[in-house]
Design an enzyme around this catalytic site. Structure first.
Site, PDB file in Angstrom:
ATOM      1  N   ASP A 191       0.814  -1.220   0.000  1.00 39.64           N
ATOM      2  CA  ASP A 191       0.000   0.000   0.000  1.00 39.64           C
ATOM      3  C   ASP A 191       0.848   1.271   0.000  1.00 39.64           C
ATOM      4  O   ASP A 191       0.492   2.264  -0.649  1.00 39.64           O
ATOM      5  CB  ASP A 191      -0.968  -0.002   1.197  1.00 39.64           C
ATOM      6  CG  ASP A 191      -2.170  -0.903   0.908  1.00 39.64           C
ATOM      7  OD1 ASP A 191      -2.088  -1.705  -0.043  1.00 39.64           O
ATOM      8  OD2 ASP A 191      -3.184  -0.800   1.630  1.00 39.64           O
ATOM      9  N   ASN A 250      -4.663  -2.139  -4.321  1.00 42.21           N
ATOM     10  CA  ASN A 250      -5.885  -2.249  -3.521  1.00 42.21           C
ATOM     11  C   ASN A 250      -5.774  -1.346  -2.300  1.00 42.21           C
ATOM     12  O   ASN A 250      -6.295  -1.649  -1.237  1.00 42.21           O
ATOM     13  CB  ASN A 250      -6.084  -3.716  -3.098  1.00 42.21           C
ATOM     14  CG  ASN A 250      -7.514  -3.973  -2.640  1.00 42.21           C
ATOM     15  OD1 ASN A 250      -8.382  -3.113  -2.774  1.00 42.21           O
ATOM     16  ND2 ASN A 250      -7.760  -5.152  -2.099  1.00 42.21           N
ATOM     17  N   ASP A 308     -10.665  -2.616  12.255  1.00 42.56           N
ATOM     18  CA  ASP A 308      -9.675  -3.549  11.709  1.00 42.56           C
ATOM     19  C   ASP A 308      -9.231  -4.571  12.754  1.00 42.56           C
ATOM     20  O   ASP A 308      -9.204  -5.781  12.504  1.00 42.56           O
ATOM     21  CB  ASP A 308      -8.451  -2.797  11.178  1.00 42.56           C
ATOM     22  CG  ASP A 308      -8.777  -2.105   9.854  1.00 42.56           C
ATOM     23  OD1 ASP A 308      -9.796  -2.466   9.237  1.00 42.56           O
ATOM     24  OD2 ASP A 308      -8.017  -1.206   9.458  1.00 42.56           O
ATOM     25  N   GLU A 343     -11.051  -5.058   2.006  1.00 41.65           N
ATOM     26  CA  GLU A 343     -10.327  -5.817   0.982  1.00 41.65           C
ATOM     27  C   GLU A 343     -11.200  -6.936   0.406  1.00 41.65           C
ATOM     28  O   GLU A 343     -11.087  -7.329  -0.740  1.00 41.65           O
ATOM     29  CB  GLU A 343      -9.037  -6.398   1.555  1.00 41.65           C
ATOM     30  CG  GLU A 343      -7.895  -5.419   1.673  1.00 41.65           C
ATOM     31  CD  GLU A 343      -8.011  -4.460   2.842  1.00 41.65           C
ATOM     32  OE1 GLU A 343      -9.106  -4.376   3.477  1.00 41.65           O
ATOM     33  OE2 GLU A 343      -7.014  -3.764   3.121  1.00 41.65           O
ATOM     34  N   HIS A 393      -4.867  -9.173   3.813  1.00 42.57           N
ATOM     35  CA  HIS A 393      -3.778  -9.357   4.778  1.00 42.57           C
ATOM     36  C   HIS A 393      -4.272  -9.715   6.169  1.00 42.57           C
ATOM     37  O   HIS A 393      -3.686 -10.533   6.868  1.00 42.57           O
ATOM     38  CB  HIS A 393      -2.930  -8.091   4.821  1.00 42.57           C
ATOM     39  CG  HIS A 393      -3.716  -6.825   5.091  1.00 42.57           C
ATOM     40  ND1 HIS A 393      -3.256  -5.807   5.880  1.00 42.57           N
ATOM     41  CD2 HIS A 393      -4.950  -6.412   4.685  1.00 42.57           C
ATOM     42  CE1 HIS A 393      -4.129  -4.826   5.927  1.00 42.57           C
ATOM     43  NE2 HIS A 393      -5.171  -5.176   5.209  1.00 42.57           N
ATOM     44  N   ARG A 394      -5.370  -9.102   6.585  1.00 43.01           N
ATOM     45  CA  ARG A 394      -5.825  -9.337   7.967  1.00 43.01           C
ATOM     46  C   ARG A 394      -6.395 -10.746   8.143  1.00 43.01           C
ATOM     47  O   ARG A 394      -6.306 -11.331   9.220  1.00 43.01           O
ATOM     48  CB  ARG A 394      -6.838  -8.280   8.400  1.00 43.01           C
ATOM     49  CG  ARG A 394      -6.243  -6.901   8.361  1.00 43.01           C
ATOM     50  CD  ARG A 394      -6.865  -5.907   9.302  1.00 43.01           C
ATOM     51  NE  ARG A 394      -6.257  -4.603   9.057  1.00 43.01           N
ATOM     52  CZ  ARG A 394      -5.033  -4.263   9.468  1.00 43.01           C
ATOM     53  NH1 ARG A 394      -4.296  -5.105  10.165  1.00 43.01           N
ATOM     54  NH2 ARG A 394      -4.538  -3.079   9.176  1.00 43.01           N
ATOM     55  N   LYS A 438       0.613  -6.337   2.179  1.00 40.95           N
ATOM     56  CA  LYS A 438      -0.127  -5.067   2.152  1.00 40.95           C
ATOM     57  C   LYS A 438       0.269  -4.164   3.315  1.00 40.95           C
ATOM     58  O   LYS A 438       0.374  -2.959   3.164  1.00 40.95           O
ATOM     59  CB  LYS A 438      -1.629  -5.355   2.187  1.00 40.95           C
ATOM     60  CG  LYS A 438      -2.522  -4.157   2.013  1.00 40.95           C
ATOM     61  CD  LYS A 438      -3.956  -4.628   1.788  1.00 40.95           C
ATOM     62  CE  LYS A 438      -4.963  -3.510   1.844  1.00 40.95           C
ATOM     63  NZ  LYS A 438      -4.852  -2.550   0.763  1.00 40.95           N
TER      64      LYS A 438
END
Ligand SMILES: Nc1ncnc2c1ncn2[C@@H]1O[C@H](COP(=O)(O)OP(=O)(O)OP(=O)(O)O)[C@@H](O)[C@H]1O
Ligand SMILES: Nc1ccn([C@H]2C[C@H](O)[C@@H](COP(=O)(O)O)O2)c(=O)n1
Length: 688
Positions: free
Chosen positions: A53, A98, A334, A362, A409-410, A437
């Site tokens: 990112d 993204n 998040d 995402e 990613h999370r 990311k």
């Protein structure tokens, strides 16, 4: 970073140690843009996150003419020269991957900066083209900005033209919906100082403002860059007339509080204080400006024992099992994903609400979380903006699972915590590269503090005669699985070289001295080179003499004993591929997969000949064949750990097999050893 189709996670049992986290994505991308908006000034930004990112933001700024230089070799301190309005390019097509933190603010800033006759296109990956941006575009159009949708109404790609200057001077009061993405308001707050030299601009938020903590970050950073926004009850924001960006000169990016959530959870799940264990996180703490720092409160509510200083946090197990909670997660959208996985270790049902924004991240994170938690055996219910997770009731209900990550990613990071499950089932994280990311070294950081029972660390042994291709095959297989490698032959070669170097005759009469030497070799492996006490011996140990000395010293029992613990200690997460002569018979008798690799003497001599010639070394194929046959005979006939296949080894003759085919064969055997995963190695491998 693990750039492989999937990463196997064996059962993990505990975690202990200190981690340093990368810079915050939210802060990094805001600061990079703010620095770029300080016309005529330079800003040095320290501890910038290196990730997909931030790469997207930096790439776009460079295309727009921004000067960006690394200040030192770390690459994490950048000197950014402010953009000059007069020198912006006439056209640019900016691909922002993204990265929502790049797409939204750059849209707003460029909508105001585009000069007459100029035109910019902003686009991203397929998922970015599904992430709504209509509310931001509507708000910018109220100001007089001219923005077209290139494909679908309400979604990127966008085309920006110069704003209508008259409208911009008159329309100083705009509205934006607050309940879709707080990034829209952030984008407007970052952009409007560019227009506010002569008049106030007011942003009115319609509806409830979600993710306020992110607005708090924006306002705090604007202050650092000389912009003092008036905040009336989080509903009305005024950028005062006379606002003008001023560089702070230098600024540090805090470590990422969302990334800290995985390690706070890790401490609470896997660090046993009665054993003196804890996870300490450096670079972010109680003084953080990031909203996700309040994850500490949520984790504490679940029973994690947390202590924190200004820029550190430590976490250990408190209540165990964890306590199920019901929580409005609007303030930590998040990090709340981490709570959903922690729920696997809680007694009862954990219900997380006010997480509607998960659906436009995402991926649709509510659906993704539900699907993947169910694979593990959890009971999951969900609604438009909530999720409820109940862990498997009994150990047999835990399932081995291959966790899909949806390029999110999370998903990858929080599901790694499921590897501590009490049923000790292994997991697989698909496409682990997605952590790039925000946290490219996430798994390396996790493996540095996580512990598995030695018997649970997967080891693949590849034994066989000289030049059969063991090292080459081991390296290929390890690369595909993200495993480490052990070239045990190199240790005997180094020991043989050292004996000669120190004038020690290689014979059983010197066994004690040779073993002592082998136990304390001052050796360093730097990439593919070998250093002995600082001397590069990479080529020397591969010579004919080096091979002979290695074979001779390897027949001395005390030398083998001396090298045993080093070899066993090489087994580390997420796994090891070891090659040699006795990997499967002596060093790792419990290994999951043992391969005995052979090839005809003719083929092996031919391959070794080509190898030496390509390295610029002289060689004779007949002599080589004689040498390797002599060596194999000696290695196979010695009394200690002779060269022979383990009883449970799988035989692979690669005389007429290329390296790719041999690699696929081993990966396919490996897949057969792991039933229960929905995807298997063989099909993944075949697609490369
Ligand atoms: N299947 C194969 N087909 C052709 N060449 C191969 C194959 N496998 C390996 N090689 C080549 O053979 C040479 C010897 O391979 P490698 O060094 O991996 O063997 P090794 O068994 O590890 O040797 P050593 O016993 O000396 O450690 C290398 O140049 C390698 O590229
Ligand atoms: N596990 C091992 C590995 C190697 N050796 C000996 C036998 C070989 O002749 C010599 C060099 O090994 P190579 O680099 O050719 O793999 O080391 C051993 O006894 N046990």
């Amino acid at each position: 970073m693990f750039d492989i189709p999937f990463l196997g996670l064996p059962p993990l049992h505990s975690a202990h140690g200190t981690v340093s986290l990368p810079g915050s994505k939210s802060i990094s991308n805001r600061v990079l843009l703010l620095a770029a908006l300080c016309e005529g000034a330079y800003t040095t930004v320290h501890d910038v996150l290196e990730s997909d990112d931030t790469d997207a933001m930096l790439g776009a700024l460079r295309q727009l003419g921004c000067s960006i230089e690394a200040v030192d070799e770390s690459g994490r301190s950048l000197r950014i020269g402010g953009l000059s309005r007069q020198h912006l390019p006439t056209t640019a097509s900016l691909h922002l991957g993204n990265a929502g933190t790049a797409m939204r603010p750059l849209t707003a800033a460029l909508a105001l900066l585009t000069a007459p006759g100029c035109e910019y296109e902003l686009t991203g990956v397929a998922r970015m083209q599904e992430r709504p941006i209509g509310d931001l575009v509507d708000a910018l159009r109220q100001l007089g900005c001219r923005i077209d949708y290139v494909r679908n109404e309400g979604y990127p790609p966008l085309r920006l033209h110069a704003a209508d200057a008259q409208a911009l001077a008159q329309n100083t009061h705009i509205r934006v919906r607050g309940n879709v993405s707080s990034q829209f308001l952030t984008a407007l707050l970052l952009a409007l100082p560019l227009a506010a030299a002569e008049r106030d601009y007011v942003i009115e938020v319609e509806g409830e403002l979600i993710s306020r903590p992110y607005i708090h970050i924006t306002l705090s950073l604007l202050e650092r860059f000389g912009i003092h926004v008036r905040n009336d009850g989080w509903q009305r924001f005024t950028i005062p007339a006379g606002s003008r960006y001023q560089s702070p000169g230098e600024i540090h990016v805090e470590a990422d509080a969302s990334s800290a959530s995985y390690f706070i959870a890790l401490g609470g799940i896997a660090s046993d204080p009665t054993q003196g264990q804890r996870i300490t996180i450096e670079g972010v703490g109680a003084d953080s400006i990031q909203g996700d720092i309040r994850f500490m409160e949520a984790a504490a509510q679940m029973g994690v024992h947390i202590e924190a200083g200004a820029n550190w946090i430590s976490a250990t197990r408190g209540a165990w099992p964890l306590k199920a909670i019901e929580l409005d997660c609007n303030h930590i959208p998040d990090a709340a994903m981490t709570l959903a996985v922690m729920a696997l270790y809680a007694e009862g049902t954990t219900r997380l609400s006010n997480i509607g924004s998960w659906r436009v991240k995402e991926t649709d994170r509510i659906d993704a979380m539900q699907t993947e938690l169910r694979k593990l055996g959890a009971t999951v219910a969900s609604g438009p903006d909530w999720i409820a997770v109940t862990p498997p009731a009994r150990l047999p209900q835990w399932q081995t699972a291959s966790i899909a990550t949806y390029d999110d990613h999370r998903m990858a990071m929080c599901f790694s915590l499921a590897a501590f499950n009490p049923a000790r089932v292994p997991l697989r994280i698909e496409e682990p590269r997605c952590v790039g990311k925000t946290f490219p070294d996430y798994f390396e950081t996790l493996f540095a503090v996580a512990r598995a029972h030695p018997a649970d660390i997967p080891v693949i042994c590849i034994d066989g005669p000289s030049a059969s291709g063991k090292g080459t095959l081991a390296a290929r297989v390890a690369e595909r699985l993200g495993f480490a490698t052990l070239d045990s032959g190199a240790l005997y070669r180094i020991a043989g070289w050292a004996a000669q170097h120190h004038g020690l005759d290689i014979s059983t009469a010197n066994a004690t001295a040779l073993a002592q030497l082998a136990r304390t070799l001052p050796v360093a492996f730097v990439q593919d080179r070998v250093f002995y006490d600082g001397e590069d011996i990479t080529l020397a140990i591969r010579s004919s003499e080096g091979s002979r000395n290695a074979s001779l010293i390897s027949a001395i029992g005390p030398v083998r004993e001396a090298l045993l613990s080093f070899q066993r200690d090489s087994a580390r997460l997420p796994g090891l591929v070891a090659d040699g002569r006795d990997m499967g018979t002596v060093v790792f008798p419990q290994a999951v997969l043992k391969v005995f690799l052979t090839a005809s003497a003719e083929k092996r001599a031919e391959r070794r000949y080509k190898q030496l010639i390509s390295q610029g070394l002289a060689a004779n194929i007949t002599t080589l064949r004689e040498e390797l046959e002599t060596r194999d005979a000696r290695d196979a006939s010695r009394s200690v750990a002779p060269l022979r296949p383990a009883d449970d080894a799988l035989m692979l003759d690669n005389s007429d097999m290329d390296i790719d085919t041999a690699t696929l064969q081993v990966l396919s055997w490996w897949a057969q050893k792991h039933p229960g995963f929905q995807r298997d190695n063989a099909s993944d491998s075949a697609s490369t």
